[in-house]
Scaffold this motif. Structure first.
Motif, PDB file in Angstrom:
ATOM      1  N   ARG A  50       8.698 -55.824   0.501  1.00 27.57           N
ATOM      2  CA  ARG A  50       8.083 -54.526   0.785  1.00 27.57           C
ATOM      3  C   ARG A  50       8.964 -53.399   0.264  1.00 27.57           C
ATOM      4  O   ARG A  50       9.282 -52.424   0.956  1.00 27.57           O
ATOM      5  CB  ARG A  50       7.827 -54.357   2.286  1.00 27.57           C
ATOM      6  CG  ARG A  50       7.132 -55.527   2.946  1.00 27.57           C
ATOM      7  CD  ARG A  50       5.779 -55.815   2.313  1.00 27.57           C
ATOM      8  NE  ARG A  50       4.771 -54.823   2.680  1.00 27.57           N
ATOM      9  CZ  ARG A  50       3.693 -54.533   1.936  1.00 27.57           C
ATOM     10  NH1 ARG A  50       3.531 -55.125   0.765  1.00 27.57           N
ATOM     11  NH2 ARG A  50       2.815 -53.659   2.344  1.00 27.57           N
ATOM     12  N   THR A  51       9.356 -53.498  -0.989  1.00 31.46           N
ATOM     13  CA  THR A  51      10.209 -52.496  -1.613  1.00 31.46           C
ATOM     14  C   THR A  51       9.395 -51.270  -1.978  1.00 31.46           C
ATOM     15  O   THR A  51       8.323 -51.381  -2.580  1.00 31.46           O
ATOM     16  CB  THR A  51      10.847 -53.069  -2.889  1.00 31.46           C
ATOM     17  OG1 THR A  51      11.584 -54.246  -2.549  1.00 31.46           O
ATOM     18  CG2 THR A  51      11.771 -52.050  -3.540  1.00 31.46           C
ATOM     19  N   GLU A  74      17.584 -44.143   3.664  1.00 30.14           N
ATOM     20  CA  GLU A  74      17.349 -43.290   4.821  1.00 30.14           C
ATOM     21  C   GLU A  74      16.578 -42.049   4.395  1.00 30.14           C
ATOM     22  O   GLU A  74      16.533 -41.696   3.211  1.00 30.14           O
ATOM     23  CB  GLU A  74      18.653 -42.880   5.499  1.00 30.14           C
ATOM     24  CG  GLU A  74      19.514 -41.936   4.681  1.00 30.14           C
ATOM     25  CD  GLU A  74      20.789 -41.513   5.407  1.00 30.14           C
ATOM     26  OE1 GLU A  74      21.364 -42.355   6.133  1.00 30.14           O
ATOM     27  OE2 GLU A  74      21.216 -40.350   5.234  1.00 30.14           O
ATOM     28  N   PRO A  78      11.426 -43.481   4.513  1.00 25.15           N
ATOM     29  CA  PRO A  78      11.694 -44.741   5.196  1.00 25.15           C
ATOM     30  C   PRO A  78      11.385 -44.690   6.689  1.00 25.15           C
ATOM     31  O   PRO A  78      10.906 -45.674   7.264  1.00 25.15           O
ATOM     32  CB  PRO A  78      13.200 -44.959   4.952  1.00 25.15           C
ATOM     33  CG  PRO A  78      13.473 -44.264   3.655  1.00 25.15           C
ATOM     34  CD  PRO A  78      12.588 -43.046   3.685  1.00 25.15           C
ATOM     35  N   GLU A  79      11.629 -43.539   7.317  1.00 32.32           N
ATOM     36  CA  GLU A  79      11.344 -43.427   8.747  1.00 32.32           C
ATOM     37  C   GLU A  79       9.845 -43.465   9.013  1.00 32.32           C
ATOM     38  O   GLU A  79       9.389 -44.097   9.976  1.00 32.32           O
ATOM     39  CB  GLU A  79      11.943 -42.131   9.291  1.00 32.32           C
ATOM     40  CG  GLU A  79      11.858 -42.005  10.802  1.00 32.32           C
ATOM     41  CD  GLU A  79      12.657 -40.842  11.343  1.00 32.32           C
ATOM     42  OE1 GLU A  79      12.079 -40.037  12.111  1.00 32.32           O
ATOM     43  OE2 GLU A  79      13.853 -40.729  11.013  1.00 32.32           O
ATOM     44  N   ILE A  81       7.602 -44.980   7.194  1.00 33.04           N
ATOM     45  CA  ILE A  81       7.163 -46.359   6.977  1.00 33.04           C
ATOM     46  C   ILE A  81       7.535 -47.225   8.173  1.00 33.04           C
ATOM     47  O   ILE A  81       6.748 -48.052   8.635  1.00 33.04           O
ATOM     48  CB  ILE A  81       7.789 -46.911   5.686  1.00 33.04           C
ATOM     49  CG1 ILE A  81       7.201 -46.194   4.468  1.00 33.04           C
ATOM     50  CG2 ILE A  81       7.558 -48.419   5.582  1.00 33.04           C
ATOM     51  CD1 ILE A  81       7.909 -46.518   3.161  1.00 33.04           C
ATOM     52  N   ARG A  82       8.729 -47.034   8.695  1.00 28.69           N
ATOM     53  CA  ARG A  82       9.210 -47.856   9.810  1.00 28.69           C
ATOM     54  C   ARG A  82       8.427 -47.590  11.088  1.00 28.69           C
ATOM     55  O   ARG A  82       8.065 -48.517  11.819  1.00 28.69           O
ATOM     56  CB  ARG A  82      10.694 -47.596  10.051  1.00 28.69           C
ATOM     57  CG  ARG A  82      11.307 -48.495  11.125  1.00 28.69           C
ATOM     58  CD  ARG A  82      12.783 -48.264  11.288  1.00 28.69           C
ATOM     59  NE  ARG A  82      13.095 -46.945  11.833  1.00 28.69           N
ATOM     60  CZ  ARG A  82      13.575 -45.938  11.133  1.00 28.69           C
ATOM     61  NH1 ARG A  82      13.823 -46.077   9.838  1.00 28.69           N
ATOM     62  NH2 ARG A  82      13.836 -44.780  11.710  1.00 28.69           N
ATOM     63  N   THR A  83       8.136 -46.327  11.376  1.00 32.67           N
ATOM     64  CA  THR A  83       7.478 -45.968  12.647  1.00 32.67           C
ATOM     65  C   THR A  83       5.969 -45.974  12.558  1.00 32.67           C
ATOM     66  O   THR A  83       5.290 -46.108  13.576  1.00 32.67           O
ATOM     67  CB  THR A  83       7.946 -44.583  13.108  1.00 32.67           C
ATOM     68  OG1 THR A  83       7.513 -43.592  12.158  1.00 32.67           O
ATOM     69  CG2 THR A  83       9.462 -44.535  13.242  1.00 32.67           C
ATOM     70  N   TRP A 100      20.125 -38.213   9.344  1.00 32.59           N
ATOM     71  CA  TRP A 100      20.202 -38.700   7.960  1.00 32.59           C
ATOM     72  C   TRP A 100      21.494 -38.160   7.347  1.00 32.59           C
ATOM     73  O   TRP A 100      21.470 -37.265   6.494  1.00 32.59           O
ATOM     74  CB  TRP A 100      18.984 -38.233   7.153  1.00 32.59           C
ATOM     75  CG  TRP A 100      17.659 -38.628   7.737  1.00 32.59           C
ATOM     76  CD1 TRP A 100      17.313 -39.855   8.235  1.00 32.59           C
ATOM     77  CD2 TRP A 100      16.491 -37.796   7.890  1.00 32.59           C
ATOM     78  NE1 TRP A 100      16.014 -39.847   8.678  1.00 32.59           N
ATOM     79  CE2 TRP A 100      15.470 -38.597   8.486  1.00 32.59           C
ATOM     80  CE3 TRP A 100      16.193 -36.474   7.573  1.00 32.59           C
ATOM     81  CZ2 TRP A 100      14.205 -38.099   8.770  1.00 32.59           C
ATOM     82  CZ3 TRP A 100      14.932 -35.980   7.861  1.00 32.59           C
ATOM     83  CH2 TRP A 100      13.946 -36.791   8.450  1.00 32.59           C
ATOM     84  N   PRO A 119       2.649 -41.826   6.469  1.00 30.89           N
ATOM     85  CA  PRO A 119       2.546 -43.247   6.136  1.00 30.89           C
ATOM     86  C   PRO A 119       1.124 -43.632   5.773  1.00 30.89           C
ATOM     87  O   PRO A 119       0.158 -43.091   6.332  1.00 30.89           O
ATOM     88  CB  PRO A 119       2.993 -43.938   7.426  1.00 30.89           C
ATOM     89  CG  PRO A 119       2.668 -42.956   8.512  1.00 30.89           C
ATOM     90  CD  PRO A 119       2.886 -41.601   7.904  1.00 30.89           C
ATOM     91  N   ARG A 126       1.257 -51.587   6.618  1.00 32.06           N
ATOM     92  CA  ARG A 126       1.841 -50.469   5.884  1.00 32.06           C
ATOM     93  C   ARG A 126       1.692 -50.747   4.396  1.00 32.06           C
ATOM     94  O   ARG A 126       2.078 -51.814   3.919  1.00 32.06           O
ATOM     95  CB  ARG A 126       3.326 -50.318   6.192  1.00 32.06           C
ATOM     96  CG  ARG A 126       3.669 -50.208   7.654  1.00 32.06           C
ATOM     97  CD  ARG A 126       3.510 -48.798   8.190  1.00 32.06           C
ATOM     98  NE  ARG A 126       4.104 -48.724   9.504  1.00 32.06           N
ATOM     99  CZ  ARG A 126       3.485 -49.082  10.638  1.00 32.06           C
ATOM    100  NH1 ARG A 126       2.233 -49.515  10.577  1.00 32.06           N
ATOM    101  NH2 ARG A 126       4.101 -49.004  11.800  1.00 32.06           N
ATOM    102  N   GLU A 207      18.296 -59.216   1.613  1.00 33.35           N
ATOM    103  CA  GLU A 207      18.485 -57.976   2.364  1.00 33.35           C
ATOM    104  C   GLU A 207      19.930 -57.520   2.293  1.00 33.35           C
ATOM    105  O   GLU A 207      20.219 -56.332   2.065  1.00 33.35           O
ATOM    106  CB  GLU A 207      18.059 -58.163   3.828  1.00 33.35           C
ATOM    107  CG  GLU A 207      16.575 -58.353   4.045  1.00 33.35           C
ATOM    108  CD  GLU A 207      16.091 -59.750   3.702  1.00 33.35           C
ATOM    109  OE1 GLU A 207      16.940 -60.644   3.447  1.00 33.35           O
ATOM    110  OE2 GLU A 207      14.866 -59.950   3.679  1.00 33.35           O
TER     111      GLU A 207
END
Length: 269
Positions: A50-51, A74, A78-79, A81-83, A100, A119, A126, A207
């Motif tokens: 998931r790059t 960061e 990225p936040e 996508i993560r949340t 950050w 997102p 996602r 990773e």
């Protein structure tokens, strides 16, 4: 700023009416105009890892900011996508430095003063992120929020419904969820290749290999893509033990036999 707005602007309505991810030309400039934004970027998540892969960026500042987020791992993208929730920071000067720590000062140097990320996805799915660089007012109006939310929803629907966007080479190739199908079609193909090579060299997971690659890029103040190309071209080699590194480099990343080419500029940008 209100969380919802029921009416999108006429400009965004026209953008959505003409939205075709496989159409000719770069749609990002029209998105930026409709949003009244300094810049816009659409990034997709590709491959098993998931790059994040940039598809369209306008102007060049947006592309540079996306590369910065990818190098550091960061930032608001990225936040988001993560949340799975929008990250709205139209004034980066008001963001706590510990949130950050590496990104904030560098973003300011680039000339990026506010960022809002939306997102692309439904539930736990996602597929990417829409990044909007805010204008000099250091704010996002209710209208801009409504328009950006509508665009993100339309892009999500198009991708999940199998619309296959052109990759940057314009060849029309695409895989699942619009990701470019072949490694040569990926803007960050060298990063994928370098990560695999480092994984073998160090005997670590993919990773961990990507973390090592990012650490080297950040420590040497070079874009991640440039460092990855050096690894692929075998100008740069990561090693397992610091004790074996004659250069004393903390990443253990330069050639260990002294016979091959070294990283340009001694590994510094």
């Amino acid at each position: 700023m209100a969380e919802t707005s029921t009416v999108i602007s006429d400009g965004m309505a026209e953008v959505l009416r003409l939205l075709r991810l496989d159409g000719p030309g770069d749609p990002a400039p029209s998105w930026a105009r409709a949003l009244g934004a300094e810049g816009v970027a659409l990034t997709l998540l590709v491959g098993a890892g998931r790059t994040p892969e940039p598809l369209w960026c306008h102007p060049e500042l947006s592309a540079r900011f996306e590369e910065l987020q990818f190098t550091l791992g960061e930032g608001p993208g990225p936040e988001a996508i993560r949340t799975g929730s929008p990250v709205l920071e139209p004034d980066l000067a008001r963001v706590r430095s510990e949130r950050w720590p590496a990104l904030l000062p560098t973003a300011w140097e680039l000339g990026v003063y506010g960022v809002c990320c939306f997102p692309l996805g439904i539930g736990a799915i996602r597929v990417g992120v829409l990044t909007v660089l805010c204008d000099g007012d250091r704010r996002m109006s209710e209208q801009q929020y409504a328009d950006a939310t509508a665009l993100a929803a339309a892009l999500t629907g198009a991708l999940l419904n199998g619309d296959r966007p052109r990759n940057r080479s314009g060849d029309g190739g695409g895989g699942a969820l619009g990701a470019p199908g072949s490694p040569s079609g990926l803007h960050r193909a060298a990063v994928h290749q370098a990560t695999g090579m480092i994984s073998v060299q160090l005997g670590v997971s993919m990773e961990e290999a990507l973390l090592r690659l990012r650490a080297h890029a950040y420590g040497h103040e070079r874009p991640l893509g440039q460092v990855a190309k050096d690894v692929v071209a075998r100008r740069l080699r990561f090693k397992k033990a610091l004790d074996d590194d004659p250069d004393g480099d903390p990443d253990g990343d330069l050639n260990d036999d002294g016979s091959g080419p070294h990283s340009p500029d001694g590994g510094r940008g």
